[in-house]
Scaffold this active site. Structure first.
Site, PDB file in Angstrom:
ATOM      1  CG  ASP A 103      14.114   8.748 -13.987  1.00 20.86           C
ATOM      2  OD1 ASP A 103      14.459   8.392 -15.137  1.00 20.86           O
ATOM      3  OD2 ASP A 103      14.953   9.090 -13.127  1.00 20.86           O
ATOM      4  CG  ASP A 106      17.794  14.739 -20.610  1.00 26.37           C
ATOM      5  OD1 ASP A 106      17.161  15.786 -20.760  1.00 26.37           O
ATOM      6  OD2 ASP A 106      19.008  14.717 -20.322  1.00 26.37           O
ATOM      7  N   GLY A 108      17.329  10.766 -24.879  1.00 22.89           N
ATOM      8  CA  GLY A 108      16.687   9.632 -25.551  1.00 22.89           C
ATOM      9  C   GLY A 108      17.575   8.403 -25.666  1.00 22.89           C
TER      10      GLY A 108
HETATM   11  P1  IMP Z   1      18.737  10.135 -21.531  1.00 24.98           P
HETATM   12  O1  IMP Z   1      19.509   8.882 -21.845  1.00 24.98           O
HETATM   13  O2  IMP Z   1      19.541  11.371 -21.796  1.00 24.98           O
HETATM   14  O3  IMP Z   1      17.356  10.176 -22.132  1.00 24.98           O
HETATM   15  O4  IMP Z   1      18.630  10.207 -19.986  1.00 24.98           O
HETATM   16  C1  IMP Z   1      17.720   9.551 -19.276  1.00 24.98           C
HETATM   17  C2  IMP Z   1      18.216   9.431 -17.863  1.00 24.98           C
HETATM   18  O5  IMP Z   1      18.922  10.602 -17.444  1.00 24.98           O
HETATM   19  C3  IMP Z   1      17.040   9.290 -16.954  1.00 24.98           C
HETATM   20  O6  IMP Z   1      16.831   7.927 -16.674  1.00 24.98           O
HETATM   21  C4  IMP Z   1      17.468  10.032 -15.726  1.00 24.98           C
HETATM   22  O7  IMP Z   1      17.987   9.098 -14.797  1.00 24.98           O
HETATM   23  C5  IMP Z   1      18.562  10.953 -16.140  1.00 24.98           C
HETATM   24  N1  IMP Z   1      18.106  12.357 -16.144  1.00 24.98           N
HETATM   25  C6  IMP Z   1      17.704  13.100 -17.193  1.00 24.98           C
HETATM   26  N2  IMP Z   1      17.312  14.326 -16.821  1.00 24.98           N
HETATM   27  C7  IMP Z   1      17.453  14.355 -15.480  1.00 24.98           C
HETATM   28  C8  IMP Z   1      17.154  15.364 -14.489  1.00 24.98           C
HETATM   29  O8  IMP Z   1      16.664  16.483 -14.757  1.00 24.98           O
HETATM   30  N3  IMP Z   1      17.414  15.011 -13.202  1.00 24.98           N
HETATM   31  C9  IMP Z   1      17.923  13.806 -12.837  1.00 24.98           C
HETATM   32  N4  IMP Z   1      18.191  12.848 -13.726  1.00 24.98           N
HETATM   33  C10 IMP Z   1      17.956  13.115 -15.037  1.00 24.98           C
HETATM   34 MG    MG Z   2      17.778   6.886 -15.115  1.00 28.23          MG
END
Ligand code: IMP
Ligand code: MG
Length: 177
Positions: A103, A106, A108
């Site tokens: 989805d 963020d 990464g």
């Molecule tokens: P990362 O590992 O920080 O890149 O996070 C990715 C995961 O964080 C995604 O699969 C989302 O499920 C969750 N995430 C990141 N930003 C948001 C947000 O704004 N709302 C809800 N879930 C988020």
């Molecule tokens: Mg997720």
């Protein structure tokens, strides 16, 4: 309604999302080999995967579809940065071309882990697609191959995306305060 009482401000409405998903399907058809496997990351990508694979199908693509669950977020707004696999992975990916779908990218960490994991599983190639990208929040170098929308550093919900397990059912994407 318990836990869902925050005001949601629309960021992308249903028509905007549908239009971009159609374009993404075109980009993916052009950028992927003929025969590929879609691996969606649960739970947040479930609506996006459902819409995207049907658009791909309308374009004549026949991807296999699998979902896997990674942990990291828990109930809060911050990634734990300690990503691991929570579900069994049943599909044999040896020699397959894989498109991982999430989805949001963020920090990464999640897509970096998922990409490495799938590559180690013997896939011939691994590409990634995120509906939303928050480049300002990146902590590790990761650039998805296909991105729906770049967004600023705002917390979003809806279209599968949750806050504390709520809001996934919304048909649009919005921000909460
Ligand atoms: P990362 O590992 O920080 O890149 O996070 C990715 C995961 O964080 C995604 O699969 C989302 O499920 C969750 N995430 C990141 N930003 C948001 C947000 O704004 N709302 C809800 N879930 C988020
Ligand atoms: Mg997720």
């Amino acid at each position: 309604m318990m836990g869902q009482d925050k005001k949601v401000q629309t960021l992308f409405d249903e028509q905007q999302i549908a239009g971009r998903v159609r374009e993404l399907a075109d980009e993916i058809k052009a950028g992927m080999p003929r025969d590929f496997v879609v691996v969606g990351l649960m739970v947040g990508s479930f609506v996006f995967v459902a819409d995207l694979v049907r658009e791909l199908s309308r374009l004549g693509c026949r991807p296999a579809v699998e979902m896997i669950r990674m942990s990291s977020y828990g109930l809060g707004r911050e990634s734990s940065r300690d990503v691991h696999l929570m579900s069994e992975f049943g599909m044999d990916l040896t020699g397959r071309d894989v498109l991982i779908i999430d989805d949001i990218v963020d920090t990464g960490h999640t897509l970096t882990f998922a990409t490495d994991f799938i590559a180690r599983s013997g896939a011939a190639s691994v590409k990634s697609c995120a509906l939303l990208d928050k480049p300002a929040r990146r902590e590790v170098d990761f650039i998805p191959d296909f991105v729906g929308f770049e967004i600023p550093d705002r917390f979003v919900v809806g279209y599968g995306i949750d806050f504390g397990l709520n809001y996934r059912h919304l048909p649009f994407i919005g921000t909460i305060g």
